[in-house]
Enzyme design. Structure first.
Site, PDB file in Angstrom:
ATOM      1  N   ASP A   9       0.857  -1.182   0.000  1.00 31.36           N
ATOM      2  CA  ASP A   9       0.000   0.000   0.000  1.00 31.36           C
ATOM      3  C   ASP A   9       0.894   1.234   0.000  1.00 31.36           C
ATOM      4  O   ASP A   9       1.731   1.387   0.888  1.00 31.36           O
ATOM      5  CB  ASP A   9      -0.885  -0.047   1.257  1.00 31.36           C
ATOM      6  CG  ASP A   9      -1.923   1.056   1.255  1.00 31.36           C
ATOM      7  OD1 ASP A   9      -2.182   1.648   0.188  1.00 31.36           O
ATOM      8  OD2 ASP A   9      -2.460   1.328   2.346  1.00 31.36           O
ATOM      9  N   ASP A 104      -3.024   2.411  -5.912  1.00 33.06           N
ATOM     10  CA  ASP A 104      -1.846   2.404  -5.033  1.00 33.06           C
ATOM     11  C   ASP A 104      -1.785   1.191  -4.119  1.00 33.06           C
ATOM     12  O   ASP A 104      -1.147   1.233  -3.089  1.00 33.06           O
ATOM     13  CB  ASP A 104      -1.822   3.692  -4.210  1.00 33.06           C
ATOM     14  CG  ASP A 104      -2.789   3.645  -3.048  1.00 33.06           C
ATOM     15  OD1 ASP A 104      -3.916   3.166  -3.247  1.00 33.06           O
ATOM     16  OD2 ASP A 104      -2.405   4.063  -1.948  1.00 33.06           O
ATOM     17  N   GLU A 105      -2.427   0.121  -4.535  1.00 35.76           N
ATOM     18  CA  GLU A 105      -2.543  -1.012  -3.613  1.00 35.76           C
ATOM     19  C   GLU A 105      -2.571  -2.318  -4.411  1.00 35.76           C
ATOM     20  O   GLU A 105      -3.259  -2.406  -5.422  1.00 35.76           O
ATOM     21  CB  GLU A 105      -3.869  -0.833  -2.878  1.00 35.76           C
ATOM     22  CG  GLU A 105      -4.033  -1.591  -1.608  1.00 35.76           C
ATOM     23  CD  GLU A 105      -5.476  -1.466  -1.127  1.00 35.76           C
ATOM     24  OE1 GLU A 105      -5.928  -2.408  -0.483  1.00 35.76           O
ATOM     25  OE2 GLU A 105      -6.147  -0.463  -1.413  1.00 35.76           O
TER      26      GLU A 105
HETATM   27 MG   LIG Z   1      -2.511   3.968   0.170  1.00 34.41          MG
END
Ligand SMILES: [Mg+2]
Length: 357
Positions: A9, A104-105
């Site tokens: 993350d 973003d993960e």
């Molecule tokens: Mg994040």
């Protein structure tokens, strides 16, 4: 084979990209979103801004009140998407099987490259791999990521939430039950606001309470009971979802004010198409069907779709078809409250084989 899953993350992704690209913002409470004068909404906040209680989806004017010194920055979605693409490339370089969850993960299944004599030794083998991945993201992209390592998706995600930013947390199989005990029930996958309230009302606030609960959880949460109990014990056999399992990809946008402005609508479709292209590419898929969805001020909702013979992979093609559908079906006969774009009938594009690791 022992399962080894990492959850990666990026830390305060949008705001961190802004701070990196404009060093004057480093250390400042950065609020990504429309300025408070324009009845905008907060898109993301830096850690400094979060300390003032600023959260995404909050009205900009509220954020300004909570954090008067906040530096408002307009979102640059193209830049974040491009950054995401580069980070996902670095992740792909590890040889892991990857399920991208958002810009973003991602989950990484590194089981095939991280095997030892027992489950916990296999997990520990993934630590240097995770360290190297974090280091590469830091040196090549000048951004920090947090990684959680565990034997399944549930725990890997909880591990990455455990220590942020720039964290690395491993939950050994031997300690997972203890690790989960003090966490709020909300930490478990599938426990949303409604389920949380039911559990709290029954006096079950912590995961430990669920672990010890002697009665049948079905009376409280119905058919979710079995899975909830497994999750509370740190067990989760959900597989990573790879391209051949997803059925459709879509996005939609609700406008602050109903609009029939063609320029606004086209820009919106263009952005959605670019996002769809990225997600298709990541899964090495093409789409046969393009669907647009419109909602009017009175909440009437219409969808129209069109299917082509050759799978589409390019944003430009998806965008053109969407515009064409809007025109052909006269969908913008009055202002829109919401506009959505999606693709389905997903296949591997012709002439390319899906590479299975
Ligand atoms: Mg994040």
């Amino acid at each position: 084979m022992f399962r080894v899953i990492c959850h990666l993350d990026m830390d305060a992704f949008y705001a961190s990209v802004e701070q990196r690209d404009n060093p004057a913002l480093i250390g400042k409470p950065v609020i990504v979103g429309a300025p408070p004068t324009q009845r905008g909404v907060v898109c993301a906040a830096s850690y400094e801004a979060r300390q003032f209680g600023v959260r995404s989806a909050m009205a900009s004017i509220t954020a300004k009140r909570l954090c008067p010194e906040g530096c408002f920055v307009r979102p640059r979605m193209d830049a974040y998407r491009e950054e995401s693409r580069r980070i996902m490339q670095i992740i792909a370089g590890t040889g892991a099987i990857v399920e991208q969850m958002s810009v973003d993960e991602a989950y990484l299944d590194v089981s095939s490259i991280s095997q030892a004599e027992d489950a916990d030794a296999s997990l520990r083998l993934a630590v240097p791999l995770a360290r190297e991945l974090k280091a590469r993201i830091k040196s090549e992209r000048r951004l920090t990521a947090t990684i959680g390592i565990a034997a399944n998706k549930l725990l890997a995600k909880i591990a990455s939430d455990h220590q942020k930013p720039d964290g690395l947390t491993l939950i050994p199989e031997k300690e997972k039950v203890q690790f989960l005990r003090p966490l709020p029930v909300r930490a478990l996958y599938g426990v949303g606001k409604v389920t949380e309230k039911v559990l709290l009302d029954a006096g079950l606030a912590m995961v430990g309470d669920l672990q010890d609960y002697p009665n049948d959880l079905r009376a409280l949460v119905g058919s979710f009971a079995g899975q909830l109990k497994s999750f509370a014990m740190g067990e989760d056999d959900r597989p990573l979802e790879l391209g051949d399992e997803i059925k459709s990809i879509s996005g939609e946008e609700t406008f602050l004010k109903d609009t029939d402005d063609r320029k606004v609508l086209r820009a919106c479709l263009k952005e959605q198409a670019a996002d769809i292209e990225l997600r298709l590419k990541h899964r090495r898929l093409g789409a046969h069907t393009v669907q647009v969805k419109v909602r009017y001020g009175d909440f009437t909702t219409l969808t129209r779709q069109f299917t082509v013979e050759e799978p589409l992979t390019e944003a430009g093609d998806i965008y053109r078809l969407a515009c064409w559908l809007l025109g052909r079906e006269r969908l913008v006969s009055r202002p829109l409250r919401l506009l959505g774009l999606g693709v389905s009938s997903l296949r591997e594009p012709a002439g390319r084989q899906l590479v299975l690791l």
